[in-house]
Design an enzyme around this catalytic site. Structure first.
Site, PDB file in Angstrom:
ATOM      1  N   ARG A 118       3.871  -8.499   2.976  1.00 61.06           N
ATOM      2  CA  ARG A 118       2.539  -8.124   2.469  1.00 61.06           C
ATOM      3  C   ARG A 118       1.865  -9.409   1.567  1.00 61.06           C
ATOM      4  NH1 ARG A 118       1.721  -2.686   0.326  1.00 61.06           N
ATOM      5  NH2 ARG A 118       3.691  -2.989  -0.840  1.00 61.06           N
ATOM      6  N   GLU A 119       2.526 -10.595   1.627  1.00 59.40           N
ATOM      7  CA  GLU A 119       2.013 -11.607   0.761  1.00 59.40           C
ATOM      8  C   GLU A 119       0.628 -11.697   0.670  1.00 59.40           C
ATOM      9  OE1 GLU A 119       4.176 -11.707   3.040  1.00 59.40           O
ATOM     10  OE2 GLU A 119       6.226 -12.577   2.333  1.00 59.40           O
ATOM     11  N   TRP A 120      -0.057 -11.695   1.950  1.00 65.87           N
ATOM     12  CA  TRP A 120      -1.409 -11.674   2.116  1.00 65.87           C
ATOM     13  C   TRP A 120      -2.306 -10.724   1.380  1.00 65.87           C
ATOM     14  CZ3 TRP A 120      -5.063  -8.069   4.783  1.00 65.87           C
ATOM     15  CH2 TRP A 120      -6.058  -8.756   5.160  1.00 65.87           C
TER      16      TRP A 120
ATOM     17  N   GLY B  38      -8.229  18.131  -2.660  1.00 65.48           N
ATOM     18  CA  GLY B  38      -7.065  18.343  -2.796  1.00 65.48           C
ATOM     19  C   GLY B  38      -6.217  17.127  -3.803  1.00 65.48           C
ATOM     20  N   SER B  39      -6.320  16.061  -3.491  1.00 65.79           N
ATOM     21  CA  SER B  39      -5.620  14.971  -4.472  1.00 65.79           C
ATOM     22  C   SER B  39      -6.566  15.122  -5.781  1.00 65.79           C
ATOM     23  CB  SER B  39      -5.500  13.733  -3.673  1.00 65.79           C
ATOM     24  OG  SER B  39      -6.678  13.126  -3.524  1.00 65.79           O
TER      25      SER B  39
ATOM     26  N   HIS C 133     -15.780   7.600  -2.498  1.00 65.61           N
ATOM     27  CA  HIS C 133     -15.312   6.062  -2.253  1.00 65.61           C
ATOM     28  C   HIS C 133     -16.082   5.004  -3.294  1.00 65.61           C
ATOM     29  CE1 HIS C 133     -14.703   8.374   1.300  1.00 65.61           C
ATOM     30  NE2 HIS C 133     -13.529   7.947   1.313  1.00 65.61           N
TER      31      HIS C 133
ATOM     32  N   GLU D 246     -10.295   9.979  15.081  1.00 64.93           N
ATOM     33  CA  GLU D 246      -9.819   8.856  15.707  1.00 64.93           C
ATOM     34  C   GLU D 246      -9.021   8.739  16.586  1.00 64.93           C
ATOM     35  OE1 GLU D 246      -7.731   7.272  12.321  1.00 64.93           O
ATOM     36  OE2 GLU D 246      -5.867   6.826  13.532  1.00 64.93           O
TER      37      GLU D 246
HETATM   38  N1  GLN Z   1      -6.064  16.511   0.758  1.00 67.64           N
HETATM   39  C1  GLN Z   1      -5.790  15.075   0.902  1.00 67.64           C
HETATM   40  C2  GLN Z   1      -6.544  14.645  -0.364  1.00 67.64           C
HETATM   41  O1  GLN Z   1      -7.265  15.256  -0.990  1.00 67.64           O
HETATM   42  C3  GLN Z   1      -7.039  14.863   1.896  1.00 67.64           C
HETATM   43  C4  GLN Z   1      -7.034  13.380   2.165  1.00 67.64           C
HETATM   44  C5  GLN Z   1      -7.995  12.815   3.488  1.00 67.64           C
HETATM   45  O2  GLN Z   1      -8.686  13.427   3.945  1.00 67.64           O
HETATM   46  N2  GLN Z   1      -7.929  11.785   3.867  1.00 67.64           N
HETATM   47  O3  GLN Z   1      -6.388  13.475  -0.787  1.00 67.64           O
END
Ligand code: GLN
Ligand code: ZN
Length: 762
Positions: A18-20, A436-437, A698, A609
């Site tokens: 992963r040098e890039w 969640g996270s 995001h 996906e």
């Molecule tokens: N439970 C995960 C989180 O909260 C869901 C992540 C995701 O949807 N990509 O990070």
């Protein structure tokens, strides 16, 4: 019989270690200059080219390398810089290029979306103000570089006009004919200049041809390729499709080009050429080595396939190549020094796949005896691998027992079981929660790394995780959220975490693939029977629950996402593996229930996906996905509430399947496209509970109370407040603590104000 040619379609960009990624991120942080970035990435690119040359590949792709994404490169080559960046003074510099990809102070980044059915993300072209020019003949630059520096007579790779224009955003309601008018002359110029520079082969990627095109689009494709061919009559155009067979086989194979690239691993290309034949005047580029997985090919089987193509179909000139660009697989297994040797025998990453192609080509050109040693070694390696895979009778039996219990489903209908859930959970109107996270700090990552190296003991690590949970349970209590989470501090990645705990998985050390920009993922390898070993999430979830009276959600990754984000051995069917994962998760669900966890969320962010590109296969895929999800979740008590979460807004095509998952509550990532979604629910009767992310995680921007209230109010015009949940649109792992607290505070305040208004209405 003419000589066969070996070819490659694209090589990973990221460097063996992963040098890039490091070079890019150092540049973004200001640690290295643009010149240093260029110099370091040039080395990585040339190393990749040299390796392909050393492997003995005849047609080496050039120009497939990128500093971010090849679709963005195409846009940039055509001067497609969105107005908002130009207003900020951005021109055609590298800074502009990165700004489009990553956003700048005042201009939001271009959207990013998944490249066909892969987990690679491209930057969506914006065709609003179409005034393309050819800023630079990029393929030519890379052709010349390879020639001068490495004496490689490369094959420039170009993203084809139909695909490029169809995957962008802009005035597509008029169809793409207008866009083609503007772009085709530039494509012609590129090809003409390549021809004049002595290029013999060019690869034009048109993966859009594996999806159904309208009659008009097919007609346009015919005209466009006639024009392109005329513009550079000396040039051999290889029209490349991949990820499935062409949806309009006859039309596509009769386009005016010299060679057609077909994927013989995914889809029915073989059946199609048998049925419809292959044009006599064209060369067939046969993608027979799987570019989407990491397993060593069985060379004898491949030879048999090539014989069928040659003899039955009477194609007498063909090229042997991978099924798609090798960008979707890691670079080399050579670095996996700690891996079990027999397991490693089963693997083949990019460099090893190139060797397979060269062996097959040689075998065809010089006679099979010329490669008998290699074939023998291949056979032996596969036999050693099979011995560790060792599929288990018992696993099959356990599997059948589970499946024989009939179609998995909850005992009560939603309208009945939700009452029981409410009695237990006692949630207010518009319950608030997160996905969640919670923020993972640099410290969290450092401690985990040290713990993995043995520098931090299990006790110390556990203590650190527990402290993070304590801190954040308190924060969530103070924020007055209604349903809490433990925060997922113990997980680096939502698939890898389960991969490390379930039987049947293994992980590589350097098996990275690019996901978006500099972000790489390391998919686990599922190579033998998957089953439950010991509880995976119970300890942390239960600990969090002891700290609060409010319900804490259990957090699992669903079977479809686990399989889609892993490399899966193909000795058994995908459905079999998917259901095995589901059965293992079902056990985890039971363990959580037994430990009094009342809400369990099973995330499926990769369900969309994996949807096949081929219309005919979609139904089967979705049915299997629904089945596996229900297998994992449906055996719970009536009063246990099942949640699921998915990150996408383009879900309309799969919404019926989402409904059939029969989760009590779903959260969908829609903060960027609220309008479209609300209109969808206008026409659609949805009776279960739903959370439409009320803010975009995001971006570091903190949305105001007012903004979130507007989002909620809009949603409540079509969704009843009794069904609606309030949450951010995805996990908060990548955000920092202060941002997160402020944003969640605003979210809770917005909810409280709306609750008051709702109350007044009554
Ligand atoms: N439970 C995960 C989180 O909260 C869901 C992540 C995701 O949807 N990509 O990070
Ligand atoms: Zn998400």
């Amino acid at each position: 019989m003419k000589k066969l040619i070996s070819s490659n379609l694209g090589y990973p960009r990221i460097g063996e270690k992963r040098e890039w990624k490091k070079a890019l991120e150092n540049h973004w942080k200001g640690i290295i200059t643009e010149e240093e970035l260029i110099q370091q990435t040039t080395e990585i690119r040339l190393e990749g080219l040299q390796k392909q040359k050393d492997a003995g590949i005849d047609l080496i792709p050039v120009g497939d390398f990128t500093l971010y994404d090849h679709v963005l490169d195409t846009s940039f080559m055509f001067g497609m810089v969105p107005e908002r960046f130009k207003r900020e003074g951005y021109t055609d510099s590298l800074d502009t290029y990165f700004a489009i990809a990553r956003g700048s102070k005042h201009a939001v980044a271009s959207e990013m979306t998944k490249w066909f059915n892969t987990n690679y993300h491209y930057i969506v072209p914006e065709f609003d103000q179409v005034n393309p020019t050819l800023v630079e003949n990029r393929p030519l630059r890379f052709y010349q570089e390879a020639k001068e520096k490495l004496d490689i007579d490369g094959k420039p790779v170009i993203l084809g006009p139909l695909t490029y224009l169809k995957i962008g955003k802009g005035p597509t309601n008029e169809g793409i004919s207008k866009l083609l008018e503007a772009f085709v002359p530039l494509y012609k110029q590129i090809l003409k200049e390549l021809q004049d520079a002595g290029v013999k082969w060019v690869q034009i990627d048109e993966p859009i041809f594996v999806t159904k095109l309208s009659t008009e689009e097919l007609f346009l494709a015919k005209v466009v390729y006639e024009e392109l061919n005329q513009a550079a009559p000396e040039l051999n155009i290889l029209l490349q499709t991949y990820f499935d067979h062409p949806a309009n086989y006859k039309e596509i194979t009769s386009l005016s080009v010299q060679a057609i690239g077909l994927d013989f691993v995914h889809g029915n290309s073989l059946k199609q050429i048998k049925e419809f034949g292959f044009p006599k005047n064209k060369i067939l580029a046969a993608g027979i080595i799987n570019g989407r997985n990491v397993w060593q090919a069985n060379l004898e089987e491949k030879i048999a396939l090539l014989n069928v193509i040659r003899n039955d179909v009477e194609v007498d000139q063909f090229i042997i190549q991978p099924s798609c660009s090798l960008l979707h697989v890691p670079i080399t297994k050579r670095l996996e020094q700690k891996m079990d040797a027999a397991l490693k025998d089963g693997l083949s990453f990019a460099d090893e796949k190139l060797k397979e192609i060269v062996i097959l080509t040689k075998g065809f050109n010089e006679g099979i005896e010329s490669v008998s040693q290699e074939i023998k070694e291949n056979k032996e390696a596969l036999a050693r691998f099979t011995s560790v895979v060792n599929r288990d009778e018992k696993a099959l039996e356990a599997y059948n027992n589970n499946i024989e219990q009939g179609y998995p489903g909850r005992k009560l209908s939603f309208s009945e079981r939700i009452k029981k859930q409410q009695e237990v959970l006692k949630l207010p109107l518009l319950p608030t929660t997160t996905i969640g996270s919670l923020p993972q700090t640099a410290e969290t990552r450092q401690i985990r790394t040290k713990w993995r190296k043995g520098e931090v003991s299990n006790e110390q690590y556990e203590k650190f995780i527990n402290e993070s949970i304590e801190k954040w349970i308190q924060i969530q209590e103070d924020l007055e959220l209604d349903v809490l989470v433990h925060g997922e501090f113990e997980r680096t990645d939502m698939v890898e975490y389960f991969g490390e705990k379930l039987n049947g998985f293994t992980t590589s050390k350097y098996g990275w693939v690019q996901s978006y920009g500099s972000r790489c993922v390391k998919p686990p390898l599922i190579y033998k029977d998957v089953n439950f070993d010991k509880p995976m999430t119970v300890k942390e979830t239960v600990y969090a629950q002891t700290l609060t009276e409010k319900p804490v959600k259990g957090m699992l990754t669903g079977p479809v996402t686990i399989i889609n984000w892993s490399f899966v051995n193909e000795d058994v069917s995908r459905t079999y593996v998917q259901n095995q994962i589901a059965i293992a998760l079902q056990e985890e669900v039971k363990q959580l229930e037994k430990n009094k966890i009342k809400i369990i969320q099973v995330d499926e962010p990769a369900l969309r996906e994996g949807l096949p590109l081929n219309e005919e296969k979609k139904k089967e895929y979705l049915e299997a996905a629904v089945y596996a999800f229900r297998l994992a979740t449906a055996s719970v008590k009536d009063s246990t509430q099942i949640h699921t979460h998915m990150c996408y807004s383009d879900f309309e095509e799969i919404f019926d399947a989402i409904d059939e998952l029969d989760a009590d509550v779903i959260s969908i990532e829609t903060s960027r496209s609220h309008g479209e979604l609300i209109s969808y629910f206008n026409n659609k009767k949805y009776t279960k509970e739903i959370g439409l992310g009320v803010y975009d995680i995001h971006s570091p921007r903190i949305p105001s109370v007012k903004e979130m209230k507007e989002n909620i109010t809009k949603a409540l015009q079509t969704i009843s407040p009794r069904q609606f949940w309030i949450n951010p649109d995805c996990g908060l792992k990548t955000r920092n603590k202060e941002e997160t607290i402020r944003a969640l505070q605003n979210m809770v305040n917005a909810t409280n104000e709306i609750r008051k208004e709702q109350h007044a209405l009554k």
